[in-house]
Design an enzyme around this catalytic site. Sequence first.
Site, PDB file in Angstrom:
ATOM      1  N   GLY A   9       0.818  -1.207   0.000  1.00 25.36           N
ATOM      2  CA  GLY A   9       0.000   0.000   0.000  1.00 25.36           C
ATOM      3  C   GLY A   9       0.853   1.258   0.000  1.00 25.36           C
ATOM      4  N   THR A  10       0.231   2.372   0.352  1.00 18.83           N
ATOM      5  CA  THR A  10       0.940   3.644   0.412  1.00 18.83           C
ATOM      6  C   THR A  10       1.834   3.670   1.633  1.00 18.83           C
ATOM      7  OG1 THR A  10      -0.960   4.708  -0.639  1.00 18.83           O
ATOM      8  CG2 THR A  10       0.673   6.146   0.399  1.00 18.83           C
ATOM      9  N   PHE A  11       3.074   4.090   1.454  1.00 22.30           N
ATOM     10  CA  PHE A  11       4.038   4.045   2.554  1.00 22.30           C
ATOM     11  C   PHE A  11       3.570   4.950   3.699  1.00 22.30           C
ATOM     12  CE2 PHE A  11       7.770   4.769   5.037  1.00 22.30           C
ATOM     13  CZ  PHE A  11       8.481   3.590   4.938  1.00 22.30           C
ATOM     14  N   GLY A  12       3.648   4.419   4.913  1.00 18.87           N
ATOM     15  CA  GLY A  12       3.268   5.169   6.099  1.00 18.87           C
ATOM     16  C   GLY A  12       2.009   4.674   6.768  1.00 18.87           C
ATOM     17  N   THR A  23      -2.160   3.553   7.448  1.00 18.64           N
ATOM     18  CA  THR A  23      -3.488   4.148   7.474  1.00 18.64           C
ATOM     19  C   THR A  23      -3.503   5.526   8.116  1.00 18.64           C
ATOM     20  OG1 THR A  23      -4.562   1.980   7.530  1.00 18.64           O
ATOM     21  CG2 THR A  23      -5.845   3.847   8.334  1.00 18.64           C
ATOM     22  N   CYS A  24      -2.935   5.658   9.302  1.00 17.22           N
ATOM     23  CA  CYS A  24      -3.052   6.900  10.062  1.00 17.22           C
ATOM     24  C   CYS A  24      -2.517   8.089   9.277  1.00 17.22           C
ATOM     25  CB  CYS A  24      -2.323   6.771  11.392  1.00 17.22           C
ATOM     26  SG  CYS A  24      -2.332   8.295  12.375  1.00 17.22           S
ATOM     27  N   HIS A  67      -8.918  28.662  37.561  1.00 11.48           N
ATOM     28  CA  HIS A  67     -10.224  29.305  37.421  1.00 11.48           C
ATOM     29  C   HIS A  67     -10.074  30.516  36.507  1.00 11.48           C
ATOM     30  CE1 HIS A  67     -14.200  30.815  38.427  1.00 11.48           C
ATOM     31  NE2 HIS A  67     -13.649  32.014  38.593  1.00 11.48           N
TER      32      HIS A  67
END
Length: 472
Positions: A35-38, A40-41, A453
Amino acid sequence: MAVTYYDLAIIGSGSGNSLITPYWDNRKVALIDGGTFGGTCLNVGCIPTKMFVYPSELAASAGQAGRLGVDLSLDRVHWQQMRDRIFGRIDAISEAGRRYRDVELDNVTLYQDYARFTGPKTLLTAAGETVEAGQIVIAAGSRAALPQVPGIGLPQVHTSDTVMRLAELPERVLVVGGGFVAAEFAAMFSGLGARVTQVNRSAPLLKSEDALVSERFSEAAARSWDVRLGWNLAGIEEHGGGVRALFDTAQGAAAGSVEADIVLVAIGRVPNTDTLDPAAAGFDLEPDGRLAVDGYQRVLSDSRPVDGVWALGDISNRFQLKHVANHEARVVAHNLEHPEDLRASDHRFVPSAVFTRPQIASVGLTEQAARADAAARGVDIATAVQDYGSTAYGWAMEDTEGFVKLVAEKASGRLLGAHIMGHEAATLIQPLIQAMAFGLDVRSMARGQYWIHPALTEVVENALLSLDVEAP
């Protein structure tokens, strides 16, 4: 057939890519990914989606400012400019990573190909090359699930892999699914001005979240875009310049149809285990198809760890979260380099966030799960719900949706679960994750430190103080 031997073979260039440390400088490493290097993320997941989410939130804020006495308007969304800014950066990172591994490192061989097992330690690539390795790490990830219905292959039908690279912003978007991917894209496209219809076969949305979060998010989503629940996708057909999606009920009766320019199918993700032929290697699988591993991330065969075979990320865990894959990668990296001192992964307090509108974050048990666990152990639990609107910063925002829900063990004050819906939920939850990870009871957390606060973090402080737990 010639066999090429490596000291280490890694399947997947996402989190698995980080395993190539200086330890391997004088050893042979194979990195295999068709797939594409790197992974899913980087390319189609958490990073580009959040780079779309942020400008979408800016666009959507125009419609919310009026109640605060500020007139804002959204003039135009420059989709192509936005898309090219995002992927101009991401594609360059992917290519630089690929080039570094493929060209600049003499000890690494990059196979830009898919592979399958022919034995526990041997792989055959799609190009016909055989790879054998002393250590193998399987980090092959997951992919978007697609229902097998008529029309699913039409060019107007997308998954998260393709929908972010559209040539232009569609006017009408149909999102099929009710999980975190569907929720994020529905909010993103809606914020940018598209007319969004989200259809899910069950009710409510985000059903894996705490019941209160799921219920309130479903209500909030329905105020922002068209939500139709209890509809199951039956088919898709071309209609005019777009498509018409047909739906039925759980009983099989026709439910209705939706016309749209594109359809985003986001019904979940499945591990890529089936593409690897795990049966040829004798690997065990979980009932949902994931590779079975032990606590040290060793792949199992007949319930026993296979020497020198490891797995991490979506291929073997149920979380489908990048930070979990990165944690497991650090564990595997250590175990590869220190086999005499194995470390186990820690999956006790895994947080998650949904970058939808409103944002959602959670860690630990839902109230339902906590009550079941407490009943089995014979203990009592306490719960608290604190609205954003009960704090000064909530007044500033005129917030009517946000809240913090906490679940704790009554006798010990131990935090069992935390669930936040609202502005910057993914940031607000971090001190609660820290408390759970390091065993800080809720009273000590609430009163053992200053809370600024009137920062929005006061909603967390007040939720902690509202828990009816015994003093430590």
